[in-house]
Design an enzyme around this catalytic site. Sequence first.
Site, PDB file in Angstrom:
ATOM      1  N   HIS A 189      -3.735  12.541  14.222  1.00 30.91           N
ATOM      2  CA  HIS A 189      -3.269  10.930  13.702  1.00 30.91           C
ATOM      3  C   HIS A 189      -2.501  11.558  12.055  1.00 30.91           C
ATOM      4  O   HIS A 189      -1.678  10.628  11.675  1.00 30.91           O
ATOM      5  CB  HIS A 189      -4.083  10.004  13.435  1.00 30.91           C
ATOM      6  CG  HIS A 189      -3.692   8.822  13.648  1.00 30.91           C
ATOM      7  ND1 HIS A 189      -2.397   8.262  13.311  1.00 30.91           N
ATOM      8  CD2 HIS A 189      -4.133   7.650  14.369  1.00 30.91           C
ATOM      9  CE1 HIS A 189      -2.593   6.905  13.497  1.00 30.91           C
ATOM     10  NE2 HIS A 189      -3.333   6.423  14.253  1.00 30.91           N
ATOM     11  N   ASP A 197       1.720   8.947  14.414  1.00 22.54           N
ATOM     12  CA  ASP A 197       1.083   7.372  14.662  1.00 22.54           C
ATOM     13  C   ASP A 197       1.186   7.262  15.929  1.00 22.54           C
ATOM     14  O   ASP A 197       1.484   8.009  16.990  1.00 22.54           O
ATOM     15  CB  ASP A 197       1.725   6.638  13.902  1.00 22.54           C
ATOM     16  CG  ASP A 197       1.701   6.680  12.329  1.00 22.54           C
ATOM     17  OD1 ASP A 197       0.798   7.354  11.965  1.00 22.54           O
ATOM     18  OD2 ASP A 197       2.732   6.418  11.816  1.00 22.54           O
TER      19      ASP A 197
END
Length: 550
Positions: free
Chosen positions: A519, A523
Amino acid sequence: MANPITMPKAGITVESCILTEWKVKVGDSVKVGDVLATYETDKSSFDLTAEVEGEVLALFCEEGDEVPVLTNIAVIGAKGEDVSAFAPNGAPAAEVKEVKVEAPAQAPASAPAPKKAVSPNVKPVAMPKAGITVESCILTEWKVKVGDNVKVGDIMFSYETDKSSFDYQAEVEGEVLAIFCEAGDEVPVLSNVCAVGPHGEDASGLSPDGESEVVAQEVTASAPVATTAAAPAPTATANAEGKVFASPRAKNLAEKLGVDLNSATPTGPNGRIIERDVREASVNAKTVAEPVKASAPAEVKEVAAAPVKASDDFKAYKDEKMSNIRKVIAKNMVMSLSTMAQLTHTISFDCTNIMAFRKMLKDNAETLKLPSITINNIIVYAASRVLKKHRDLNAHLINGDTMRYFDHVNMGIATDTPRGLLVPTLFGADTMTLSEIAIKSKKLSTDAIEGKLAPELLTGGSFTISNVGTMGIESFTPVVNPPQTGILGVNTLETRIKLGKDGEIIPYTAMALSLSYDHRALDGAPASRFLKDLKDYLENFSINLMADSI
């Protein structure tokens, strides 16, 4: 101008190093290129050379200290300069100078003696460098012993890296004159492990740590008991603070075996404890403990025997040391989960199209003359095409702040082997036809299982696919292989139902794909778009394939 000298960062994952020996003292003048100190990681040892010239003004640590990387360990500059600002943890430089200046008089006596001249007829055998990035190997088994005669091509020993195992074949013929390490030792590449030559020649001068030939032979052939008992045992060398000098590998082994380093008899250079000293101390401790067990009162055994024996039968267990590759896998997995912000998304796709495509290939196998195409080959092919449009997943995250985007897809293919999980790399998968992917993937997996894979083929992957669907796994969370930013988990085939246009129930075959990603690098929305694009590509595989050849 005073210049600080820091502990180098010898590898991406290295956080600290052992400073093994100072080659200079406070007051010495050094030139660019002079060796200041030697240091080692858990893999190998190195020399630290001066990058500036001047006088050694201060030394901030002692031999044997474990020092965090990029920490100041010394200062070089002009005589009389103030160096207190460079001292780590605010330690005054003057205090450090006192420790280093008052060298004990016996220090020269403990220095290793110059190595003996060796006849040109005696040939050293060195630990091979099994790959560009390999710094050390585990010598797993000796196939010869001192006194054996070997010919060119004879297997002398087996060794392994953290990725694969190999046999070393003799390149010269003669008698094995000395063996310098034991099975299980981690040996730096290009270090001498044994010597071969004519009978009676002295090979002690080739020992990597200055040990004599006699010591090396005792590793293989046991010495007479009387001689061992008569020889006075040396004691461990300690510094002014009572620290015992031991190699990092010896310290690690002592911790695992529960051995007090003070009980080990040092046989390494300069009175240093090495791995075999710890093993010997462990054996001696067990030998001493045996009579204690035998002296237990007989009546205690009789009272406890009936109830305890029955429960002990069910409590039996066996301890086994983890293999080298298992340790590396464990270390990498823990590092991955502790340093990444990992998240997993799962999507299912309709396999009707790819199942029909595979049936067509099987029905026309003789005409098409194609290799066997598996579902995993199809997914590798599809993913390599879709990744070209999602560069954040075909990338490496370097040092937490730099993205390295690859021009091509170098697909890592997770492979279950007898030695553990290996991930060989299919370089340029995006440029290959489906047939080439099938042929080269099978070759990579076969070589990995047989331990024949070249070390360079186990690095460089830009993305990884892990398929456990063949074992019936419906969903799982694959762990990203750093510094990659994503890994795709392939799950099992499942029969599901859907409603037709007229409300009829239609069974179909589905498969779930699980994407784990970093992450920090991307995203959830772009990760989800990748899965959606891959799903669309696979559900229309035969149409997408028409743009390329099989």
